[in-house]
Design an enzyme around this catalytic site. Structure first.
Site, mmCIF file in Angstrom:
data_model
loop_
_atom_site.group_PDB
_atom_site.id
_atom_site.type_symbol
_atom_site.label_atom_id
_atom_site.label_comp_id
_atom_site.label_asym_id
_atom_site.label_seq_id
_atom_site.Cartn_x
_atom_site.Cartn_y
_atom_site.Cartn_z
ATOM 1 N N CYS A 1 49.790 39.104 41.149
ATOM 2 C CA CYS A 1 50.115 37.733 41.090
ATOM 3 C C CYS A 1 50.145 37.071 39.593
ATOM 4 O O CYS A 1 49.550 37.897 38.726
ATOM 5 C CB CYS A 1 48.977 37.159 42.054
ATOM 6 S SG CYS A 1 47.195 37.309 41.409
ATOM 7 N N CYS B 1 41.769 32.964 36.466
ATOM 8 C CA CYS B 1 43.109 32.217 37.004
ATOM 9 C C CYS B 1 42.705 30.705 36.898
ATOM 10 O O CYS B 1 41.892 30.229 37.227
ATOM 11 C CB CYS B 1 43.165 33.080 38.317
ATOM 12 S SG CYS B 1 44.250 32.000 39.016
ATOM 13 N N HIS C 1 32.236 38.793 47.068
ATOM 14 C CA HIS C 1 33.516 39.044 46.209
ATOM 15 C C HIS C 1 33.241 38.114 45.004
ATOM 16 O O HIS C 1 32.493 37.182 44.852
ATOM 17 C CB HIS C 1 34.816 38.333 46.808
ATOM 18 C CG HIS C 1 36.108 38.331 46.251
ATOM 19 N ND1 HIS C 1 36.368 37.840 44.978
ATOM 20 C CD2 HIS C 1 37.073 39.380 46.794
ATOM 21 C CE1 HIS C 1 37.776 38.173 44.742
ATOM 22 N NE2 HIS C 1 38.203 38.895 45.784
ATOM 23 N N GLU D 1 35.029 36.603 42.775
ATOM 24 C CA GLU D 1 35.192 35.159 42.672
ATOM 25 C C GLU D 1 34.381 34.041 43.269
ATOM 26 O O GLU D 1 34.026 33.113 42.919
ATOM 27 C CB GLU D 1 36.928 34.966 43.386
ATOM 28 C CG GLU D 1 37.361 33.647 43.159
ATOM 29 C CD GLU D 1 38.617 33.415 44.144
ATOM 30 O OE1 GLU D 1 38.760 32.314 44.674
ATOM 31 O OE2 GLU D 1 39.485 34.198 43.906
#
Length: 286
Positions: A93, A180, A208, A210
């Site tokens: 991505c 990101c 996770h 993130e």
């Protein structure tokens, strides 16, 4: 009685013929390769010597394999032939590609200087191993920096808690932030609404990286991570408290909507911010 005996005798005479037919059918089926899937690993191993990309596709995007057939070649050996349909949105991505490119750029730019990444830059062993060969070291906490040569720490695309930035700087290391942009946006939103007194709900997987990073930008006492319907149903809060809901960028969109609806039914004053990134939605739709 005699008729029954005659029928039985005819059946017994025909039994060997039936067995012969069945045995022949099984033999021909095996010869055709129908049961050769038990040798699948061997076939893929041999095939990968001829076409690494095809073998890689088989394992990484196997759900897009449409058809697998066997065919004999001139040497009477079976070759595995398959049709692979690639997803249009397959591959890195935007955020991950940006982070990986950043590391390689820093390696070229800072020749001779030590470079670290906070956590593996990507969930890809080949890329991580290649970067290690170029001298890039992976750390998982700021404690690991103590006593190591000074250099640059690259923050991966998942992002980190706010305090991590301060700890890295305090230890005398430079920071290159490859978080990101979509994740950075969540950090800013969570920080803003937390400062305004909102209770922050993060829809996602609590373990996770993130999500762990997002949690670090709000008041820990006023932050809840919800990833299942059961957790959403059990969630309770003072009725006068305002709630801000965000999502892990890679969370399933339909599941996000489902959990939001459960929380909305509790009657809180809610602001819902759909922070699932476009690439995730496109892949899930496809």
């Amino acid at each position: 009685m005699f008729e029954l005996f005659e029928n039985l005798t005819n059946w017994l005479w025909g039994l060997p013929l039936l067995i012969t037919i069945l045995a022949t059918g099984v033999y021909l089926t095996v010869r055709s390769g129908f049961f050769q899937f038990r040798h699948f690993g061997y076939i893929v191993k041999n095939m990968s010597r001829r076409d690494d990309d095809t073998a890689l596709c088989m394992f990484q995007i196997s759900k897009y394999v449409k058809r697998i057939t066997y065919q004999k070649n001139k040497n009477n050996r079976r070759n595995l032939k398959m049709e692979v349909i690639r997803a249009k949105s397959a591959g890195f991505c935007f955020g991950v590609k940006r982070a990986v490119d950043t590391v390689y750029e820093q390696v070229e730019k800072q020749m001779g200087k030590q470079i670290y990444t906070y956590g593996p830059i990507i969930h890809n062993e080949e890329v991580v191993a290649d970067l290690e060969k170029k001298g890039v070291q992976v750390i998982h906490s700021t404690d690991e920096l103590k006593g190591r040569p000074k250099g640059t720490v690259i923050i991966r695309s998942h992002g980190v808690e706010r305090k991590i930035y301060d700890e890295i700087k305090a230890l005398g290391f430079e920071i290159v932030d490859a978080t990101c942009p979509f994740v950075l946006k969540i950090h800013r939103l969570v920080e803003q609404y937390s400062r305004e007194g909102y209770h922050i709900i993060i829809i996602g997987n609590e373990t996770h990286p993130e999500v762990e990073g997002i949690k670090g930008w709000s008041d820990p006492a006023e932050t809840t991570v919800i990833g299942t319907c059961e957790e959403a149903e059990k969630f309770t809060l003072s009725s006068e408290k305002k709630v801000c809901i965000v999502s892990q960028t890679t969370f399933n969109y339909n599941k996000f909507q489902e959990l939001v609806e459960i929380i909305k039914e509790k009657g809180y004053d809610i602001i819902v911010l759909n922070t699932i990134c476009n690439a995730t939605e496109e892949r899930q739709t496809e």
